[in-house]
Design a protein around this motif. Structure first.
Motif, mmCIF file in Angstrom:
data_model
loop_
_atom_site.group_PDB
_atom_site.id
_atom_site.type_symbol
_atom_site.label_atom_id
_atom_site.label_comp_id
_atom_site.label_asym_id
_atom_site.label_seq_id
_atom_site.Cartn_x
_atom_site.Cartn_y
_atom_site.Cartn_z
ATOM 1 N N UNK A 1 16.134 27.338 32.296
ATOM 2 C CA UNK A 1 14.938 27.497 33.107
ATOM 3 C C UNK A 1 13.832 28.181 32.333
ATOM 4 N N UNK A 2 14.240 28.874 31.229
ATOM 5 C CA UNK A 2 13.207 29.552 30.452
ATOM 6 C C UNK A 2 12.492 28.604 29.499
ATOM 7 N N UNK A 3 13.011 27.365 29.397
ATOM 8 C CA UNK A 3 12.317 26.389 28.573
ATOM 9 C C UNK A 3 11.165 25.837 29.399
ATOM 10 N N UNK A 4 10.055 26.569 29.413
ATOM 11 C CA UNK A 4 8.952 26.232 30.305
ATOM 12 C C UNK A 4 8.175 25.049 29.776
ATOM 13 N N UNK A 5 7.307 24.480 30.630
ATOM 14 C CA UNK A 5 6.477 23.360 30.217
ATOM 15 C C UNK A 5 5.608 23.719 29.019
ATOM 16 N N UNK A 6 5.021 24.882 29.061
ATOM 17 C CA UNK A 6 4.139 25.332 27.981
ATOM 18 C C UNK A 6 4.783 26.497 27.251
ATOM 19 N N UNK A 7 5.602 26.228 26.245
ATOM 20 C CA UNK A 7 6.260 27.358 25.582
ATOM 21 C C UNK A 7 5.238 28.300 24.964
ATOM 22 N N UNK A 8 5.574 29.567 24.941
ATOM 23 C CA UNK A 8 4.682 30.574 24.379
ATOM 24 C C UNK A 8 5.204 31.000 23.015
ATOM 25 N N UNK A 9 4.354 31.715 22.294
ATOM 26 C CA UNK A 9 4.799 32.220 20.996
ATOM 27 C C UNK A 9 3.819 33.235 20.461
ATOM 28 N N UNK A 10 4.181 33.931 19.380
ATOM 29 C CA UNK A 10 3.280 34.941 18.822
ATOM 30 C C UNK A 10 2.037 34.276 18.225
ATOM 31 N N UNK A 11 0.922 34.995 18.311
ATOM 32 C CA UNK A 11 -0.359 34.387 17.939
ATOM 33 C C UNK A 11 -0.457 34.118 16.428
ATOM 34 N N UNK A 12 -0.152 35.141 15.644
ATOM 35 C CA UNK A 12 -0.235 34.963 14.189
ATOM 36 C C UNK A 12 -1.662 34.980 13.674
ATOM 37 N N UNK A 13 -1.811 34.741 12.368
ATOM 38 C CA UNK A 13 -3.151 34.837 11.772
ATOM 39 C C UNK A 13 -3.835 33.475 11.801
ATOM 40 N N UNK A 14 -5.136 33.504 11.581
ATOM 41 C CA UNK A 14 -5.953 32.294 11.675
ATOM 42 C C UNK A 14 -5.464 31.223 10.680
ATOM 43 N N UNK B 1 -2.589 31.319 8.221
ATOM 44 C CA UNK B 1 -1.151 31.067 8.004
ATOM 45 C C UNK B 1 -0.361 30.959 9.291
ATOM 46 N N UNK B 2 -0.974 31.297 10.420
ATOM 47 C CA UNK B 2 -0.205 31.320 11.672
ATOM 48 C C UNK B 2 0.852 32.416 11.584
ATOM 49 N N UNK B 3 2.112 32.046 11.798
ATOM 50 C CA UNK B 3 3.199 33.041 11.817
ATOM 51 C C UNK B 3 3.959 33.112 10.499
ATOM 52 N N UNK C 1 3.233 27.417 11.283
ATOM 53 C CA UNK C 1 3.246 27.746 9.857
ATOM 54 C C UNK C 1 2.072 26.994 9.239
ATOM 55 N N UNK C 2 1.001 27.702 8.898
ATOM 56 C CA UNK C 2 -0.211 27.026 8.416
ATOM 57 C C UNK C 2 -0.682 26.071 9.496
ATOM 58 N N UNK C 3 -0.959 24.808 9.140
ATOM 59 C CA UNK C 3 -1.450 23.862 10.155
ATOM 60 C C UNK C 3 -0.325 23.301 11.046
ATOM 61 N N UNK C 4 0.937 23.569 10.667
ATOM 62 C CA UNK C 4 2.058 22.919 11.365
ATOM 63 C C UNK C 4 2.550 23.691 12.575
ATOM 64 N N UNK C 5 2.402 23.067 13.749
ATOM 65 C CA UNK C 5 2.954 23.696 14.963
ATOM 66 C C UNK C 5 4.397 23.251 15.115
ATOM 67 N N UNK C 6 5.257 24.201 15.448
ATOM 68 C CA UNK C 6 6.686 23.857 15.615
ATOM 69 C C UNK C 6 7.255 24.596 16.813
ATOM 70 N N UNK C 7 8.433 24.154 17.207
ATOM 71 C CA UNK C 7 9.161 24.874 18.245
ATOM 72 C C UNK C 7 10.425 25.466 17.639
ATOM 73 N N UNK C 8 10.823 26.618 18.180
ATOM 74 C CA UNK C 8 12.132 27.179 17.815
ATOM 75 C C UNK C 8 12.929 27.218 19.104
ATOM 76 N N UNK C 9 14.080 26.546 19.120
ATOM 77 C CA UNK C 9 14.830 26.512 20.382
ATOM 78 C C UNK C 9 16.107 27.355 20.304
ATOM 79 N N UNK C 10 16.409 27.989 21.444
ATOM 80 C CA UNK C 10 17.569 28.878 21.556
ATOM 81 C C UNK C 10 18.472 28.446 22.718
ATOM 82 N N UNK C 11 17.889 27.722 23.658
ATOM 83 C CA UNK C 11 18.604 27.315 24.860
ATOM 84 C C UNK C 11 19.705 26.298 24.503
ATOM 85 N N UNK C 12 20.986 26.609 24.837
ATOM 86 C CA UNK C 12 22.078 25.695 24.478
ATOM 87 C C UNK C 12 21.892 24.280 25.027
#
Ligand code: HEM
Length: 449
Positions: A4-17, A19-21, A48-59
């Motif tokens: 249920x925590x895998x929401x429609x709009x996942x959130x994440x840390x903002x990071x720098x302009x 390099x991102x995170x 990471x730079x221009x690349x948006x990614x997801x990190x998943x933890x939910x089994x």
């Protein structure tokens, strides 16, 4: 943490302009990956730079990624850097090519087949231990790598002892470090630019190639040298048109077996020792089990099932110090994982290390408690909440092999010697390169059992 925590709009840390995170990841990959789970739950969005990614933890999402929707993904694009040296073997190839080779080699990795290697594995550990002397200091991590390398060389490719160890392990050391560094950079100097680092990298790559091509050349000339081993199967394989594998294809398959097959097991064993050496109660229970089950004999494949505490020590070491600490996939088309919409080309990472630190499934996650695996604990938690070997059709092909060799090596070392951390040993820190290893190794004093 639930689906249920895998929401429609996942959130994440903002990071720098720019390099991102990436900077946060580079500073502390393990802390970064673990913190994301604590803060964002089942899925986090990073850049990471221009690349948006997801990190998943939910089994549940992992199950979709690795099993039900795995055909819609390929191995993580960021691993392209590793292809420079591992090439296009079974761990990196895709589609039909991957299926064909995996099908071809799978019979060599079933539990039943692998258990036939038990005697050879024990012989190798025996011969490595024959040079040890009571009262000396040894770099245990190096000794263990020698053992796991020699085991792969002998069981899969019929190569004696450590004949090829320096030709392959030494250049690999530098490649491992540089490859991890390049994968973590936004921009790596192209290899054709003749910097000192690039030159060293290229010459290590060439040395590694030479080592592996020498083995292929030898076996093409002497096919009788390893009848029935994995290399003979690869050498005899034909595609639909009746063509055999080229030297380059063979090189790629051998390389991946050497690399994937020796370093991960060596790291897992080393981490197990890092705890045993500092926890007398764990050591005592191991001695008790070995004395009771083995009664001074060498472990055999028949003993394996009875060495449950030994296995649990290894499972727990791989929980806390998962050698394969992160990996991932890139989507080849738009695909949904639960309610998460992954676009074509986008990457999805997952971290066995971080997943294994989830207190919902592993209470008191920082503590080393082998007993937690008793009574089929893994059957009582969701599938994919414990994944040291990954899972699905691209999960580790060598899992039975690794468990057997680690149990055998652990028992035999501990039956013969009582090891202590060298006096004044610095704390054993983690070094996340391509795999997670103990930084600067582990030095021990060899004592009498
Ligand atoms: C403790 C030891 C080991 C650990 C922790 C480990 C971990 C893993 C993991 C997590 C994966 C999946 C990566 C992903 O999904 O992206 C993997 C794949 C693989 N492992 Fe292992 N491994 C170990 C030992 C071995 C051994 C001993 C061998 C060979 C003898 C081996 C050969 C492979 C191969 C060929 C793949 C790629 C499979 C494919 O893509 O079809 N591993 N391993």
């Amino acid at each position: 943490m639930s689906s249920s925590q895998a929401t429609l709009e996942p959130q994440g840390p903002k990071g720098s302009w720019l390099g991102g995170n990436l900077m946060d990841y580079r500073k502390d990959p393990l802390g970064f990956l673990t913190e994301l789970q604590t803060r964002y739950g089942g899925v986090a969005k990073i850049r990471f730079g221009p690349q948006k990614m997801y990190v998943i933890y939910d089994p549940m999402l992992l199950k979709e990624l690795l099993i039900t929707k795995q055909e819609q993904f390929v191995k993580l694009k960021a691993f392209e850097e590793a292809r420079l040296f591992v090439g296009d073997g079974v761990a990196t190839s895709t589609g039909e090519k991957h299926k064909r080779v995996r099908r071809l080699i799978q019979p060599h990795f079933t539990r039943a087949h692998v258990h036939k290697y038990a005697v050879q594995m024990a012989d190798i550990v025996d011969s490595e231990l024959s040079g040890w002397k009571v009262g000396e200091h040894r770099l245990l991590t190096d000794d263990i790598s020698n053992m796991t390398f020699a085991i792969i060389a002998k069981t899969l490719f019929s190569l004696e002892g450590n004949a090829y160890a320096s030709a392959i392990r030494e250049p690999y050391e530098l490649i491992n470090r540089m490859c991890a560094e390049r994968m973590r950079s936004l921009f790596s100097m192209p290899l054709f630019v003749a910097t000192a680092k690039n030159k060293a990298y290229k010459s290590a790559l060439q040395a590694l190639d030479r080592g592996v091509y020498d083995i292929i050349k030898y076996r093409r000339k002497n096919p009788e040298a390893g009848e029935g081993d994995l290399l003979s199967v690869l050498l005899a394989a034909k595609d639909d048109q009746g063509n055999g594998m080229t030297d380059q294809e063979l090189r790629d398959e051998l390389m991946i077996m050497f690399i994937a097959g020796h370093e991960t097991s060596a790291n897992a064993l080393a981490w197990a020792f890092s705890y045993i050496l500092q926890m007398p109660e764990v050591e005592r229970k191991l001695y008790e089990e070995w004395d009771r089950v083995l009664q001074g004999d060498r472990p055999t494949d028949a003993d394996y099932m009875q060495l449950t505490y030994t296995q649990n020590v290894l499972w727990e070491a791989m929980r806390l110090r998962s050698p394969s600490f992160f990996t991932g996939r890139s989507a080849i088309c738009d695909v949904e994982l639960g309610s998460l919409k992954v676009k074509k080309g986008q990457s999805v990472l997952f971290s066995p290390y971080a997943i294994h630190h989830n207190p919902a499934y592993f209470p008191n996650p920082e503590s080393f408690i082998p007993e937690r695996f008793e009574n089929d604990y893994l059957k009582r938690i969701p599938q994919f909440s414990y994944i040291p070997f990954g899972g699905g059709p691209r999960g580790c092909i060598g899992n039975h092999f690794a468990m057997l060799e680690m149990v055998i090596a652990l028992c035999m070392i501990g039956q013969r010697y009582r090891l202590q951390l060298k006096a004044g040993h610095p704390p054993i820190e983690m070094e996340p390169l391509m795999t997670l290893r103990p930084k600067n190794g582990i030095e021990v004093l060899v004592g009498r059992r």
